[in-house]
Design a protein around this motif. Structure first.
Motif, short mmCIF file in Angstrom:
data_model
loop_
_atom_site.label_atom_id
_atom_site.label_comp_id
_atom_site.label_asym_id
_atom_site.label_seq_id
_atom_site.Cartn_x
_atom_site.Cartn_y
_atom_site.Cartn_z
N TYR A 19 0.82 -1.22 0.00
CA TYR A 19 0.00 0.00 0.00
C TYR A 19 0.86 1.28 0.00
N ILE A 20 1.65 1.48 1.03
CA ILE A 20 2.40 2.73 1.11
C ILE A 20 3.57 2.70 0.12
N ASP B 94 9.91 -7.47 -3.48
CA ASP B 94 8.72 -7.85 -2.72
C ASP B 94 8.50 -9.35 -2.91
N ARG C 40 -1.20 -6.55 -5.95
CA ARG C 40 0.14 -6.05 -5.60
C ARG C 40 1.07 -6.11 -6.80
N ILE D 182 13.09 -10.36 1.62
CA ILE D 182 14.19 -9.50 2.08
C ILE D 182 15.17 -10.25 2.97
N PHE E 281 9.77 -0.75 3.48
CA PHE E 281 8.36 -0.83 3.88
C PHE E 281 7.99 -2.26 4.26
N SER F 75 7.02 -5.61 5.65
CA SER F 75 6.66 -5.93 7.03
C SER F 75 5.32 -6.65 7.03
N ASN G 292 9.73 -12.23 10.67
CA ASN G 292 9.66 -11.39 9.46
C ASN G 292 10.07 -9.95 9.72
N TYR H 32 4.10 -6.66 17.36
CA TYR H 32 4.32 -5.80 16.19
C TYR H 32 5.11 -4.55 16.61
N LYS I 232 9.14 -3.33 15.78
CA LYS I 232 9.49 -2.04 15.17
C LYS I 232 10.50 -1.29 16.04
N TYR J 191 4.89 6.25 11.45
CA TYR J 191 3.61 6.70 10.90
C TYR J 191 2.53 6.52 11.95
N ALA K 137 -2.06 5.49 8.41
CA ALA K 137 -2.04 5.76 6.97
C ALA K 137 -3.43 5.50 6.40
N HIS L 195 -5.54 -4.83 1.85
CA HIS L 195 -4.95 -5.81 2.75
C HIS L 195 -5.95 -6.94 2.96
#
Ligand code: NAD
Length: 359
Positions: free
Chosen positions: A13-14, A33, A46, A60, A81, A83, A100, A150, A154, A207, A210, A223
């Motif tokens: 998305y972002i 990705d 996507r 990644i 991005f 995640s 992840n 989560y 971060k 953020y 969003a 999503h």
């Protein structure tokens, strides 16, 4: 100088909004990705969202793949991005999130260094603040006390990254302070000064919520499952989904949670500004991204009903890990990067509605 930028999670998305803007600004976004989603439709969407540069399908955490992509394109910087993003899911499957969102991300950063990258913009989240007890809006110096796996992953990535700056000779002790607060330590913990990434300079963006979509309506929020309020309310108003209001007994004026909604294109622009700040020699730093204005869930529902259409509401219990109030003080991003949000709530809802109408 190379204008290639490695964009991990660029199909999301972002990330897709960032890639579109980056291409408009003369950069070539190279998306890495893994394109996996529980839903084939989301996966297909996507794939179709990668329109502004090459797509490299890879995880990644796959060092060989990332290294060969870095060698192939010689990017000048990377944006991360990539995640998993569901707070609730992270409380049910913490191992998935640690794997992840922390271990793979750490490996990715190490591979970037091996691939000679020196500049990175990293997506963090307001989830690092947990359930704040201090006055709001929140600034970057407020207590860091995540309440979900989560948020913890971060914050762990933040600590790993910006310990780097302390090691390079920063005198502000920022990371030390952050680690002590997060771990509730009453003494300094010198290990945290030792970043894993001595060669990477980073901008970390926290953020808030969003929302919205690009005006072209070709990319937007998708999503599976969708847990974000504005997307769900718009889908309900368009007759595509049932709507459940999660908790109306919070200590707020109307009993529903208050959040700070920031348009995805405003976030994308912050990444260009963060990237250019780093490339111009700016120091590693962390910034909140939000509008500074809080809206309750009920206010958002009322606004969606006004702009998109009426819909029925089922009342459900609170969701795990949802604080009552989260609003950003983003004045540091304005001062240092010159970033300011430009979309208000009505504009966010209208762009989201235009996207979901056709998708
Ligand atoms: N959406 C929000 O409101 C919000 C709020 C705060 C922070 N964030 C952060 O912003 C970032 C982007 O969020 P989004 O809403 O665009 O998410 P998204 O799910 O739409 O996109 C994430 C992308 O990353 C990819 N990805 C995930 N793990 C990967 C891996 N191991 N290897 C390769 N690709 C991988 C996915 O395939 C997906 O395309 C995330 O880091 C998220 O934590 C989002």
């Amino acid at each position: 100088m190379s204008k290639n930028i490695l964009v991990a999670g660029g199909a999301g998305y972002i990330g897709s909004h960032f890639c579109k803007l980056a291409a408009e600004k003369g950069y070539t976004p190279i998306t890495i990705d893994r394109l996996t989603s529980p839903s084939p439709q989301v996966e297909q969407f996507r794939r179709s969202a990668v329109q502004w540069g090459p797509l490299e399908i890879a995880d990644i955490g796959d060092e060989d793949a990332v290294l060969s992509i870095a060698e192939k394109y010689k990017p000048v910087a990377a944006i991360c991005f990539a995640s998993l993003i569901e707070v609730g899911e992270s409380t049910l499957q913490p191992d998935l999130y640690w794997d992840n969102n922390y271990y793979k991300v750490m490996r990715f950063f190490k591979t970037l260094e091996r691939g000679k990258l020196r500049h990175l913009v990293f997506s963090s989240s307001a989830a690092v603040y947990g359930n704040p007890t201090t006055a709001q809006p929140l600034n970057e110096e407020d207590d860091l006390a995540p309440i979900s796996p989560y948020g913890m992953t971060k914050l762990s990535c933040e600590i790993g990254l910006q310990g780097l700056y302390a090691r390079q000779g920063s005198s502000d002790g920022f990371i030390d302070e952050m680690a002590r607060r997060a771990l509730k330590l009453d003494y300094t913990y010198p290990e945290f000064r030792m970043s894993f990434f001595p060669c990477l300079k980073s901008v970390i963006f926290r953020y808030f919520n969003a929302a919205g979509a690009d005006k072209s309506a070709t990319i937007g929020e998708m999503h599976e499952p969708e847990t974000h309020l504005i997307a769900n309310a718009v889908l309900a108003a368009q007759g595509k989904k049932q709507f459940t209001l999660n908790g109306s007994d919070y200590p707020t004026t109307d009993g529903t949670c208050i959040r700070d909604y920031v348009h995805v294109n405003d976030l994308a622009r912050a990444h260009i500004q963060g990237l250019e700040y780093l490339l111009a020699g700016g120091k590693s730093d962390v910034f909140n991204l939000g509008t500074g204005k809080g809206y309750s869930v009920q206010q958002v529902i009322d606004s969606v009903k006004k702009h998109v259409g009426d819909f029925a509401i089922t009342h459900g219990p609170r969701r795990t890990g949802d604080p009552a109030f989260l609003v950003a003080d983003a004045s540091k991003a304005k001062q240092v990067l010159g970033w300011e949000p430009t979309y208000d709530l009505d504009a966010i809802i209208k762009t989201a509605a235009a996207f979901h109408k056709d998708n």
